[in-house]
Every structure is written in structure tokens, then in C-alpha cells.
Enzyme design. Sequence first.
Site, PDB file in Angstrom:
ATOM      1  CG  ASP A 159      37.238  30.073  57.872  1.00 30.97           C
ATOM      2  OD1 ASP A 159      37.621  29.222  58.709  1.00 30.97           O
ATOM      3  OD2 ASP A 159      37.666  31.231  57.851  1.00 30.97           O
TER       4      ASP A 159
ATOM      5  CD  GLU B 148      44.929  27.602  60.948  1.00 35.25           C
ATOM      6  OE1 GLU B 148      43.900  28.280  61.033  1.00 35.25           O
ATOM      7  OE2 GLU B 148      45.659  27.610  59.928  1.00 35.25           O
TER       8      GLU B 148
END
Length: 495
Positions: free
Chosen positions: A276, A460
Site C-alpha cells: 500500500d 521500515e
Amino acid sequence: MKINNQFYLSDITSLFDDVQRGKIFDDQKTMTDAIPLYPVSDINKKYNQEKHNEGFDLKSFVLSHFDFIKKEESTHRKDILPIEEHIEKLWDELTHTASEEKGTLLKLPKPYIVPGGRFNEFFYWDSYFVMLGLQVSGRVQMMKNIVENCSYLIQTFGFVPNASRTHFLSRSQPPYFSLMLDLLTETTNDEKIYSEYYDTLEKEYNFWMDGEQDLRNGSESKRVVRTKEGDILNRYYDSQNNPRPESYLIDIEDHENSESDEFYRNIRAACESGWDFSSRWFSDGHSIQKIETLNLAEVDLNCLLWHLEKTLVKASELQGFSEKKRYYEQRADQRKSGIDHYFWDEHTGIYRDFHIRKEMQTESKHIATLYPLFLGLASKEQARAVTEILADEFLYQGGLVTTTKQSGQQWDLPNAWAPYQWLGYVGAKKYGFTSLAEAVKNNWCSNIERVYNNTGKLMEKYNAQDTETIAGGGEYPNQDGFGWTNGVYLKLKKS
């Protein structure tokens, strides 16, 4: 007194809508994570009574009726420790428990590892890559905890939600449970694990295959597709077609310039993939308003379901279920044929997604082409072709990028994500392309170490193309912590 607030987001639609549209918090996730201090029906009633009063302040009202979990800052230290020592401390700092439901947070029977940063809940596919590092760290009990939590969620809801919050109960994430069992079995040398979780494996499989029996050729139902040729494939999906609570206003604003009646479901389906977002999902290759996830059968999902079918073959044999063994063998064989037929592009030597409506492969070149190599589904010739493209078009100084297109989305060039460094390393090594495997490992690990030495953080995602900068793109800033980065880094360094 226990407050029953498990589904409070749907109970206070007016308040939630006003909070998110009013942008009273910098991060839209803040309100979804809030814990009501009073019964939500009472909060909603009071809000509707007071909101038109002179001098009413929305933020003050919210802060007095909800508790907010502060973002943890302990992952950043003044003195930079050796990176592996830092990760060992992080495992404890990222360990959470949820013995009861609070706000939208689902309860789980065992402690778990959260990703870090803004993410303070259990995430599904992240947890497999976390387990890789836990294995290296000798934290076998936490590996077992992750498996047990996944099993609990499957037994309770029929699937593992995207993450352990009520607003994720409409979708899952890439199905890694069978791979978790492989990893735990490898660690403990105990094959009884497959028998212990046999029912859980079947329940998850049934979730992904739900609706298959009603399909005619050239139709779809939920996550299942029957092609015009009569073959069964799978796609990502979401049972809801409305804005995501955690990205509420973002979705509403993006929807304004979309002509799709299922824009929100397409957005949510892309979230089920874990990507996403990415140009991979856009019909024009660059605009999120043109997202069409529902029109695609994805190579990664179908490879993972092949692994689930093969795991059910193994588990059926261990249980002595001969008829079920034959059934799952047949399903796995059919899916393998389908992966070759629908996803392999022999002209360019890469695996692509399949467009259900157009009956052709999509144009996007993306790193999910690694799944057939990672799971051993590719032929030697296919693996050679894929690895040549990986080396030429995907491998940069800072690791493997996810696509060859730069769109500003976080799952596109120039970003490198931990899961695909592991898939690339394993896939290349499995087929004998050792130099490429080592290049993937060394390039990405060096990038991790550089950023850590400069910032004291594990991120991340990483910029693979320009290793002097921090990765960007997406709906929120780059997060530090970070579960799957820690796990993959440790595993690669020990491989």
C-alpha cells in the site's frame, strides 16, 4: 467495569467523521487507536448534544473522552550500540501483550512483536520476517507465540486480519502461516507441528477459497477467480467498500477524482497485499485514482496458496488422511500449472500479474516475480531469466527495489523493503546464483548499517538507489523500529 467498545468506530460515525475531516491529529491512525473512557453510546450521545454549543472545542472533547497510546520513543538511543546488540534490546521493547480488547485492539492469547513506530499492533505477514530474526536470536518461545496468535485469529475469525484491530476484520494479508510452520519446524525439529495446526491450515485455506463453488467461467467471487478457460486463481480483496478508518480523509480525497464504484474496495484490496501502494495496482501506471487491484490475479498470492496446499498435503500425510492428501495434491498441481500459464512471461523472462478482464498479463515489472524462485516453483531456465532481470533492473547499491517505476508511492522505485531482500537471497541461492544472492545480501545489509550508524535507527524501508538519503513516499513518514528489518538483517548476516 468493562466497557464494551470493540466495534466503536461504527458506533460513533458522526464523531469519527468529524475528527478525521477536521484533521485534529497529524496522523489519521491516532483516532483509530484511541481507547474510549466511557461507553461509546454515551460518548456519541454527549457529542451530538454538545457539538453545536458556543465555544465547543472538538479536540478538547475527544481528549477528555478517549485515552491515547503515546508513540514509543525508546527505540532511539543516545549512544549507538553495535547493531546486533541494539536489535536484541529491541525485541524486548517491541514486545506487547493484549490480554483484553481495548478500543479497536483485539485481544491475543500470547505476547507478540509489533513493527515499531506508529504501529503498536500485531501485523500478519510482518511477523514471518520477524520470526527469521527471532530464530537467529534463539527466541523460540516468541516464535511459538506468533504461530499461536495466528492460529487463535484463524480459529476466531477464519483468517488472520491485516493487523489485530477491529477495523482490519474485513481483510487479511499475504498468507504466511504455512511458512511460519515451516520455520518453526526447522527450528524445533518437530514435525508434529503440522498435525497440531492441521485444522488451522484448513480454515485459512477455506477463507481464501470461499466462493469458489459458485463460480462460472470468467467470473470472480471475493478472493477467488475462475478464468474463461475454467482455471482457478486467487486475488486480493476486502469485504468493505468504504474509506479505511486509519486513512479516512486520504481515501475520501483520493476518491474525489476516481470514476470507480469500487474505489475504496480496490484501495483496501491493495492493503491486503501488503503493498500500500504501488504503480503495480494502477491501470495507467501512476495514478492512485486508477487503482484496479480487483481486476488482477497476483503471482505472489497464488504462489503462497500453492505453498499452503503443499503444506496441507504434508500435514494430511502425517495425519493419515489419504483422501485429503490426494485432494490437496491435485489442487497444488493445478495451481502450479496455472502459475506457469497465467503469470510467466516468456518474452521478457519475468513473472507478472494477470489481468482478469483483459485476459493478459499486466505491464508492471515488480519484485513479486521472486515468489516462484523463493518457493522452488520456477524451472532452472525461468530462474535464470528472472535473476538476469533482477541483476540488471532491480538490484541497486542499497538492495532490491520493488518496481522499475518511480511514482512517489512507497512500494515503488527507489525503495527497498526487507521481505524482498530475503526472498531475493533465498531464491537466487536456491537455483545456484550465489553471486547474485551475496550481492543482494551485502548491498542491503550495508545500507542498513549505514543508516543505523548515522541515525541510531532501523527503518521500515530504505532508499536503494540513493544511499545518502532516507526512503520516502507513502501516506506516513518512514517508521523506525522496525520488526521485519531487524529480522531479515539478522537472518541475512548469519546466512
